[in-house]
Design a protein around this motif. Structure first.
Motif, PDB file in Angstrom:
ATOM      1  N   ARG A  17       0.564  -1.081  -0.123  1.00  0.00           N
ATOM      2  CA  ARG A  17       0.461  -0.106   0.037  1.00  0.00           C
ATOM      3  C   ARG A  17       0.779   1.138   0.200  1.00  0.00           C
ATOM      4  NH1 ARG A  17      -4.052   2.354  -1.795  1.00  0.00           N
ATOM      5  NH2 ARG A  17      -4.850   4.333  -0.271  1.00  0.00           N
ATOM      6  N   GLN A  18       1.994   1.490   0.466  1.00  0.00           N
ATOM      7  CA  GLN A  18       2.717   1.799   1.007  1.00  0.00           C
ATOM      8  C   GLN A  18       3.498   2.489  -0.467  1.00  0.00           C
ATOM      9  OE1 GLN A  18       5.599   1.377   3.889  1.00  0.00           O
ATOM     10  NE2 GLN A  18       3.931   2.602   5.831  1.00  0.00           N
ATOM     11  N   GLU A  20       3.039   1.403  -3.617  1.00  0.00           N
ATOM     12  CA  GLU A  20       1.737   1.985  -4.215  1.00  0.00           C
ATOM     13  C   GLU A  20       0.927   4.148  -4.287  1.00  0.00           C
ATOM     14  OE1 GLU A  20      -0.520   0.997  -6.875  1.00  0.00           O
ATOM     15  OE2 GLU A  20       1.227  -0.849  -6.380  1.00  0.00           O
ATOM     16  N   VAL A  21       0.954   4.044  -3.126  1.00  0.00           N
ATOM     17  CA  VAL A  21       0.823   5.139  -2.734  1.00  0.00           C
ATOM     18  C   VAL A  21       1.813   6.279  -3.007  1.00  0.00           C
ATOM     19  CG1 VAL A  21       0.334   7.490  -0.772  1.00  0.00           C
ATOM     20  CG2 VAL A  21      -0.935   5.540  -0.609  1.00  0.00           C
ATOM     21  N   ALA A  25       1.756   9.462  -6.110  1.00  0.00           N
ATOM     22  CA  ALA A  25       2.725  10.740  -5.536  1.00  0.00           C
ATOM     23  C   ALA A  25       3.835  11.114  -6.678  1.00  0.00           C
ATOM     24  CB  ALA A  25       2.840  10.630  -4.104  1.00  0.00           C
TER      25      ALA A  25
END
Length: 457
Positions: A17-18, A20-21, A25
């Motif tokens: 998840r990190q 992907e963020v 970004a």
């Protein structure tokens, strides 16, 4: 065991998840930086040289498994004329110091925590059987020492596989988003399993060799602390002592001193640039720079950028050479620590290693130089020398010295090309060989333990 499986699953999910963020970004930030550059109004091209742009390193598809050096190296570079900036926004500098103890990633769980679990689960596997008289019973039923030890090692290997399953599943999912990375992901998974299998064999062998379960536990915790914690950090510290890397402030001072020796393109009496002017005048057969068929100020800026960029390149090459020498020394020391070897392999595979970062710096600098020289070429050919000379005192000349906003769209966007899978697979061969050596040594220790147990019986 259930706790580690849960921790492995949490690490896989949160890291994915990190990443992907972070991927979204960084892509959005790069697009915004490129769009902001191209959206600038018509203006003097040298103003765009100082306006600059940004290069942002994208997140690779396997970075969720092992973020590697990203937390410490920085991921954003500001690109401008006349200087070469450092990468910024590394997590270790933007977050608390706790990040230096290890991020909760699948690689960290498999490489650091899983071996400790195997130690606590397996230290008494054979030793306690001996203390409780269980070995005598097993031997009485016809079991050989090798069969007993192999059975214990196999049980511990199954535990290792169960603990690794969530992390490896996350690795497979990450590879599924980029089919070209499937082979690399398989190698990383195979190396991780070889590493954990080696620990299962070593734990079982030490348990068989030790006189007591307590002695086995002490020996194994000491082995884990030395090979997984102390040696990797000690190797990095030793590499820094043997090949010291100059600090940023020291490097900046040295660069500024060399820049002063190169000459000042803004000083008309500077010896180097006076010789440059004289050479152009002779080449074009004129006596004044106003008679040149182009804007001399743009040509002067281009020559100054060429000189400073070559100086920056020398310092960057020196820094990269020192860092690669440090890495080579750490690689040698990885023969004593399988943790170093497996970390090196996973970072290489995930394209989050030092060499990938250095490639990013090289490509960003090449883009910066190309961007600045394209702007200098526009200054040279699209801005009248007469208007350029009078633009600070004549509003009309200042207006005419601006070139069309569409000109900025002629400069391509920055796009980082990470090392291709074939190159990464080739680089992974050396640490993989060291892991196989570790596995072979663990197997040899297990055979020695079985023979000694047979003799004792």
């Amino acid at each position: 065991m259930a706790t580690l499986i849960l921790l492995s699953a949490i690490a896989a999910l949160t890291s994915w998840r990190q990443m992907e963020v972070a991927r979204a970004a960084r892509a959005a930030s790069q697009h915004a930086a490129d769009s902001a550059f191209k959206a600038q109004p018509g203006r003097h091209p040298h103003r765009m040289v100082h306006y600059g742009s940004y290069a942002i390193r994208p997140v690779g598809p396997l970075a969720a498994f092992d973020p590697g050096v990203d937390a410490f190296t920085g991921t954003v570079l500001y690109l401008e004329g006349h200087r070469q900036n450092s990468a910024t926004f590394g997590a270790a500098r933007e977050s608390s110091g706790l990040v230096r103890f290890g991020q909760l990633t699948p690689a960290f769980v498999l490489q650091t925590l899983a071996p400790l679990l195997l130690v606590f689960l397996g230290f008494a596997g054979v030793a306690r059987e001996r203390e409780g008289g269980g070995l005598v019973t097993l031997r009485a039923h016809g079991a050989t020492a090798m069969q007993i030890i192999a059975g214990k090692a196999l049980a511990l290997a199954v535990v290792a596989l169960a603990a690794a399953a969530p992390a490896l599943a996350g690795l497979a999912l990450a590879a599924g988003t980029a089919p070209a990375e499937a082979g690399i992901a398989a190698l990383i998974g195979l190396a991780s399993l070889a590493y954990l299998l080696g620990w299962a064999l070593v734990v079982t062998a030490v348990s068989a060799l030790a006189r007591t379960a307590q002695g086995a536990l002490i020996a194994l915790i000491a082995l884990w602390a030395v090979t997984v914690i102390l040696l990797p950090r000690g190797a990095a510290a030793l590499a820094g002592l043997v090949h010291p890397l100059p600090g940023r402030a020291e490097t900046e001072l040295a660069i500024n001193a060399d820049l002063r020796r190169l000459g000042d393109s803004h000083n008309p009496d500077d010896p180097f640039f006076a010789a440059f002017r004289a050479r152009l005048l002779r080449q074009y057969g004129v006596t004044r720079i106003e008679d040149l068929p182009f804007n001399y100020r743009g040509a002067l800026s281009a020559e100054g950028e060429r000189l400073t960029a070559s100086l920056f390149a020398r310092y960057a090459a020196r820094s990269a050479g020192i860092q690669r020498a440090q890495l080579a020394l750490v690689d040698v020391l990885s023969w004593a620590s399988p943790a170093i070897a497996v970390r090196r392999l996973s970072m290489l595979g995930a394209a989050t290693d030092l060499n990938t970062h250095l490639a990013f710096l090289d490509q960003a600098e090449a883009h910066r130089y190309h961007m600045v020289q394209r702007l200098n070429a526009m200054h040279t050919t699209r801005v009248s020398a007469a208007d350029d000379a009078r633009r600070s005192s004549d509003a009309e000349a200042e207006r005419r010295s601006r070139i069309a906003a569409a000109s900025w769209r002629e400069i391509p966007d920055f796009a980082f090309a990470a090392p291709d899978p074939a190159a990464r697979r080739a680089a992974m061969a050396a640490p993989f060989a060291r892991l196989l050596a570790w596995l072979g040594a663990a197997l040899a220790l297990l055979l020695i333990a079985a023979r000694r147990m047979e003799v004792r019986a």
